[in-house]
Design a protein around this motif. Structure first.
Motif, short mmCIF file in Angstrom:
data_model
loop_
_atom_site.label_atom_id
_atom_site.label_comp_id
_atom_site.label_asym_id
_atom_site.label_seq_id
_atom_site.Cartn_x
_atom_site.Cartn_y
_atom_site.Cartn_z
N UNK A 107 0.84 -1.19 0.00
CA UNK A 107 0.00 0.00 0.00
C UNK A 107 0.88 1.24 0.00
N UNK A 108 0.48 2.24 -0.79
CA UNK A 108 1.24 3.48 -0.89
C UNK A 108 0.30 4.67 -0.70
N UNK A 109 0.89 5.80 -0.31
CA UNK A 109 0.17 7.08 -0.25
C UNK A 109 0.65 7.93 -1.41
N UNK A 110 -0.29 8.49 -2.18
CA UNK A 110 0.05 9.29 -3.36
C UNK A 110 -0.42 10.72 -3.13
N UNK A 111 0.50 11.66 -3.25
CA UNK A 111 0.20 13.08 -3.03
C UNK A 111 0.33 13.86 -4.33
N UNK A 112 -0.60 14.76 -4.56
CA UNK A 112 -0.57 15.58 -5.78
C UNK A 112 -1.43 16.82 -5.60
N UNK A 113 -1.47 17.63 -6.65
CA UNK A 113 -2.26 18.86 -6.65
C UNK A 113 -3.58 18.57 -7.34
N UNK A 114 -4.68 18.75 -6.62
CA UNK A 114 -6.00 18.43 -7.17
C UNK A 114 -6.37 19.38 -8.30
N UNK A 115 -7.30 18.95 -9.14
CA UNK A 115 -7.75 19.73 -10.28
C UNK A 115 -8.53 20.94 -9.78
N UNK A 116 -8.22 22.13 -10.28
CA UNK A 116 -8.92 23.34 -9.89
C UNK A 116 -10.29 23.42 -10.56
N UNK A 117 -11.33 23.70 -9.78
CA UNK A 117 -12.70 23.80 -10.30
C UNK A 117 -13.19 25.24 -10.38
N UNK A 167 -7.49 22.70 -6.60
CA UNK A 167 -6.16 23.30 -6.66
C UNK A 167 -5.51 23.30 -5.29
N UNK A 168 -5.61 22.17 -4.59
CA UNK A 168 -5.04 22.01 -3.26
C UNK A 168 -4.18 20.74 -3.23
N UNK A 169 -3.24 20.70 -2.29
CA UNK A 169 -2.44 19.50 -2.11
C UNK A 169 -3.28 18.42 -1.45
N UNK A 170 -3.42 17.29 -2.13
CA UNK A 170 -4.29 16.21 -1.67
C UNK A 170 -3.47 14.92 -1.59
N UNK A 171 -3.69 14.15 -0.54
CA UNK A 171 -3.03 12.85 -0.39
C UNK A 171 -4.09 11.76 -0.37
N UNK A 172 -3.97 10.82 -1.29
CA UNK A 172 -4.86 9.64 -1.31
C UNK A 172 -4.08 8.48 -0.69
N UNK A 173 -4.64 7.92 0.37
CA UNK A 173 -3.92 6.92 1.14
C UNK A 173 -4.37 5.50 0.79
N UNK A 174 -3.48 4.57 1.05
CA UNK A 174 -3.75 3.14 0.94
C UNK A 174 -4.18 2.71 -0.46
N UNK A 175 -3.40 3.13 -1.46
CA UNK A 175 -3.60 2.63 -2.82
C UNK A 175 -2.69 1.43 -3.04
N UNK A 176 -3.24 0.38 -3.56
CA UNK A 176 -2.49 -0.86 -3.74
C UNK A 176 -1.65 -0.81 -5.01
N UNK A 177 -0.38 -1.21 -4.89
CA UNK A 177 0.50 -1.29 -6.05
C UNK A 177 0.15 -2.56 -6.83
N UNK A 178 -0.36 -2.37 -8.03
CA UNK A 178 -0.78 -3.50 -8.86
C UNK A 178 0.39 -4.04 -9.67
N UNK A 179 1.23 -3.14 -10.19
CA UNK A 179 2.35 -3.58 -11.04
C UNK A 179 3.47 -2.56 -10.99
N UNK A 180 4.70 -3.04 -11.06
CA UNK A 180 5.87 -2.18 -11.09
C UNK A 180 6.82 -2.67 -12.17
N UNK A 181 7.10 -1.79 -13.14
CA UNK A 181 8.07 -2.09 -14.20
C UNK A 181 9.25 -1.15 -14.01
N UNK A 182 10.27 -1.63 -13.31
CA UNK A 182 11.42 -0.78 -12.98
C UNK A 182 12.21 -0.39 -14.21
N UNK A 183 12.27 -1.27 -15.22
CA UNK A 183 13.04 -0.97 -16.43
C UNK A 183 12.42 0.19 -17.20
N UNK A 184 11.10 0.19 -17.36
CA UNK A 184 10.42 1.26 -18.08
C UNK A 184 10.07 2.43 -17.16
#
Length: 212
Positions: A107-117, A167-184
């Protein structure tokens, strides 16, 4: 806790081992090169500064570019610090290994800037109720009472009112990592993440437990 920098590519779906469709967000991981180490003696805290993507020099200001040139590093943006307790495992100029930070099924936490409405009313901004939409009601989507009269005779701070949405900093918690391609350099997480396609994301392993 150390994390990774990436950009949101978009959403798609993949099929798991049982043949079920899983909605995922595709994240393009950056170079994630260690650009600086903050020590207790020099900075008063221990942290690792990580550069996300290689850019043109003109996109950085002179202090940022001067600090990178001093360490013989290319122009990197963004530069983000991650607090860590032990600096021994990190060297300036080396790239972080994604497989050492996130693994499939974790599980990972992903932080980003939300879409401004833009400027929105209370119905869209706070999911408030509305009045009858029939003719003559004179109360369709406007606000109700914002406070009593003589007592307290004012509007309390923090009341839900119309204003800029998103347009705010938002963190979505507990997202499951489905796949990881380290080469790409691709990371697939289940569900949606904040922001527009191409927006910056910060991915960290989840610290909090789900329903502890």
């Amino acid at each position: 806790m150390i994390g990774l920098l990436g950009k949101k590519v978009g959403m798609t779906m993949v099929f798991d081992q049982e043949g079920l469709s899983v909605p995922v967000t595709v994240i393009q991981l950056g170079k994630n090169i260690v650009t600086q180490k903050m020590t207790k003696e020099t900075n008063g805290y221990t942290a690792v500064q990580v550069g996300g993507f290689q850019v043109k020099e003109k996109r950085l200001n002179k202090p940022e570019m001067g600090a990178l040139k001093k360490r013989e590093l290319p122009a990197m943006k963004p530069l983000k610090e991650f607090r860590v307790d032990d600096l021994s495992g990190y060297n300036v100029g080396e790239a972080l290994k994604p497989e050492a930070i996130v693994v499939e099924g974790a599980l990972v936490d992903v932080q980003g800037r939300s879409i401004g409405k833009g400027f929105q009313g209370t119905i869209k901004r706070y999911n408030a109720g509305r009045g009858p939409m029939s003719h003559g009601s004179k109360f369709h989507r406007s606000m109700g009472s914002i406070g009593a009269g003589t007592t307290p005779g004012r509007t309390f701070k923090g009341l839900h009112m119309p204003g800029d949405m998103g347009n705010e900093t938002v963190t979505v918690r507990h997202l499951k990592v489905v796949r990881l391609d380290a080469e790409k350099g691709l990371l697939l997480v289940r569900g949606g993440t904040p922001g527009v396609d191409g927006g910056l994301l910060v991915i960290k392993p989840s610290k909090t437990k789900w329903n502890p």
